[in-house]
Scaffold this active site. Structure first.
Site, PDB file in Angstrom:
ATOM      1  N   ARG A 283      44.552  40.351  37.131  1.00  5.06           N
ATOM      2  CA  ARG A 283      44.454  39.462  38.284  1.00  5.06           C
ATOM      3  C   ARG A 283      45.826  38.844  38.485  1.00  5.06           C
ATOM      4  NH1 ARG A 283      40.560  41.711  39.606  1.00  5.06           N
ATOM      5  NH2 ARG A 283      38.463  40.907  40.000  1.00  5.06           N
TER       6      ARG A 283
ATOM      7  N   GLU B 167      46.766  36.896  46.977  1.00  6.98           N
ATOM      8  CA  GLU B 167      46.459  38.074  47.802  1.00  6.98           C
ATOM      9  C   GLU B 167      45.821  37.671  49.120  1.00  6.98           C
ATOM     10  OE1 GLU B 167      44.122  40.867  45.529  1.00  6.98           O
ATOM     11  OE2 GLU B 167      45.610  40.815  43.930  1.00  6.98           O
TER      12      GLU B 167
ATOM     13  N   HIS C 168      46.188  46.206  45.312  1.00  9.93           N
ATOM     14  CA  HIS C 168      44.918  46.012  44.568  1.00  9.93           C
ATOM     15  C   HIS C 168      43.994  47.237  44.698  1.00  9.93           C
ATOM     16  CE1 HIS C 168      42.198  42.623  42.857  1.00  9.93           C
ATOM     17  NE2 HIS C 168      41.871  43.801  42.342  1.00  9.93           N
TER      18      HIS C 168
HETATM   19  C1  GLV Z   1      38.725  44.688  40.747  1.00  9.57           C
HETATM   20  O1  GLV Z   1      39.733  44.063  40.719  1.00  9.57           O
HETATM   21  C2  GLV Z   1      37.587  44.412  39.934  1.00  9.57           C
HETATM   22  O2  GLV Z   1      37.535  43.360  39.273  1.00  9.57           O
HETATM   23  O3  GLV Z   1      36.670  45.248  39.917  1.00  9.57           O
END
Ligand code: GLV
Length: 324
Positions: free
Chosen positions: A238, A267, A285
């Site tokens: 993250r 983001e 992402h």
């Molecule tokens: C994506 O970032 C997830 O947590 O699945």
């Protein structure tokens, strides 16, 4: 009476098909998320919410819609949901672990390879018409084969990245507050190390921890300064795990060699310096973004929802304490 579920955003149709007939659906079939007020309004008569990491589910929202009993996130991470508040209110929270492990590890390794071998920069160089002749030191990078990989967070995805590292003959160091058993360490060929050792000894540091108050800005100026000037940082966990401004500074000043980033602090915003730095390989992402994996994640979220609303234990419940 059939239970009612809001799907907050577009998802793969297999999951929608699974839910039709089982629940009454309110499907916001759009790539744009719902503004907070509309999300709250549409949840007023719902028993469940299928949401994504772009939806914030906090205590105030849960208080406003006490009828919602299940919050099913289409993601393995669930930092967008206040799980403590959900548990206090008896709301089940579910996620989609396991199915995205290898897809995410593939992308983490792609970033290791891509940032280490300067692939983004090389492609830009070529497309800009700058490739005039072969040169002995043209776009030279850092070897992956035989290098030291530092994995921060040795859960499912960390282990999958470690396996890939072993395939590249890497020495794999890891830090995790929970040490793996000797058996697992031996089977994976990984070595437990302190957080400081991971940062100072690794040629590639790959982050695989959840975002929690403890891991927020886990990588800041001190950690970056401890890294080798030839080291590469990869983040598929993250964004807020890394102090993005400090990272941009470290990349610009040569404190570390490069970074491969799939996630960002705010983001979809990206620190403006990262956008122009050649040694930042940045993608939007997409770590779990294969068609098969994203489809499976959506179906899992639907299965979790249907089970929770049927009074069964959802297969992937994050806060089992609510089940009593
Ligand atoms: C994506 O970032 C997830 O947590 O699945």
């Amino acid at each position: 009476m059939q239970r009612a579920v809001l799907i907050s955003k577009h998802i793969y149709s297999d999951a929608v098909d699974y839910l039709r007939g089982r629940v009454r659906l309110d499907y916001h079939d759009s790539d744009e998320g719902l503004p907070a007020a509309e999300l709250r309004a549409r949840l007023g008569d719902k028993d469940g919410l299928i949401c994504q990491l772009t939806d914030s589910v906090d205590a105030a929202l849960m208080d406003a819609v006490p009828n919602v009993r299940v919050v099913s996130n289409v993601a393995v991470g669930f930092d967008n949901i206040d799980v403590g508040a959900a548990t206090d209110r008896g709301v089940m929270v579910t996620n989609t672990p396991g199915v995205l492990t290898n897809t995410t590890a593939d992308l983490a390794f792609a970033l290791i390879l891509g940032a280490g071998r300067r692939l983004g920069e090389s492609e830009r160089y070529l497309r800009a018409g700058r490739f005039k002749q072969w040169r002995i030191d043209l776009l030279t990078g850092w070897d992956i084969w035989g290098a030291t990989l530092g994995v921060f967070g040795m859960g499912r995805i960390g282990q999958a990245v470690a396996r890939r590292g072993k395939g590249f003959n890497m020495r794999v160091l890891y830090y995790d507050p929970f040490r793996q058993s000797e058996e697992v360490e031996r089977a994976l060929g990984i070595q437990y190390a302190s957080k400081g050792e991971v940062f100072s000894q690794a040629d590639f540091v790959s982050l695989h921890c959840a975002l929690t108050p403890e891991t927020r800005h886990l990588v800041g100026p001190a950690e970056l300064n401890a890294m080798k000037p030839t080291a590469v940082l990869v983040n598929t966990s993250r964004g807020p795990v890394v102090d993005e401004a400090a990272l941009a500074e470290a990349l610009e000043s040569g404190t570390i060699a490069a970074a491969g980033l799939d996630v960002f602090e705010r983001e979809p915003e990206v620190h403006p310096k990262l956008l122009r730095l050649e040694n930042a390989l940045i993608v939007p992402h997409i770590a779990s973004a294969s068609v098969a994996t994203r489809t499976r994640m959506c179906v899992m979220a639907a299965e979790n929802m249907a089970a929770g609303l049927a009074g069964e234990r959802p297969p992937n419940i994050v806060n089992p304490a609510v089940l009593g």
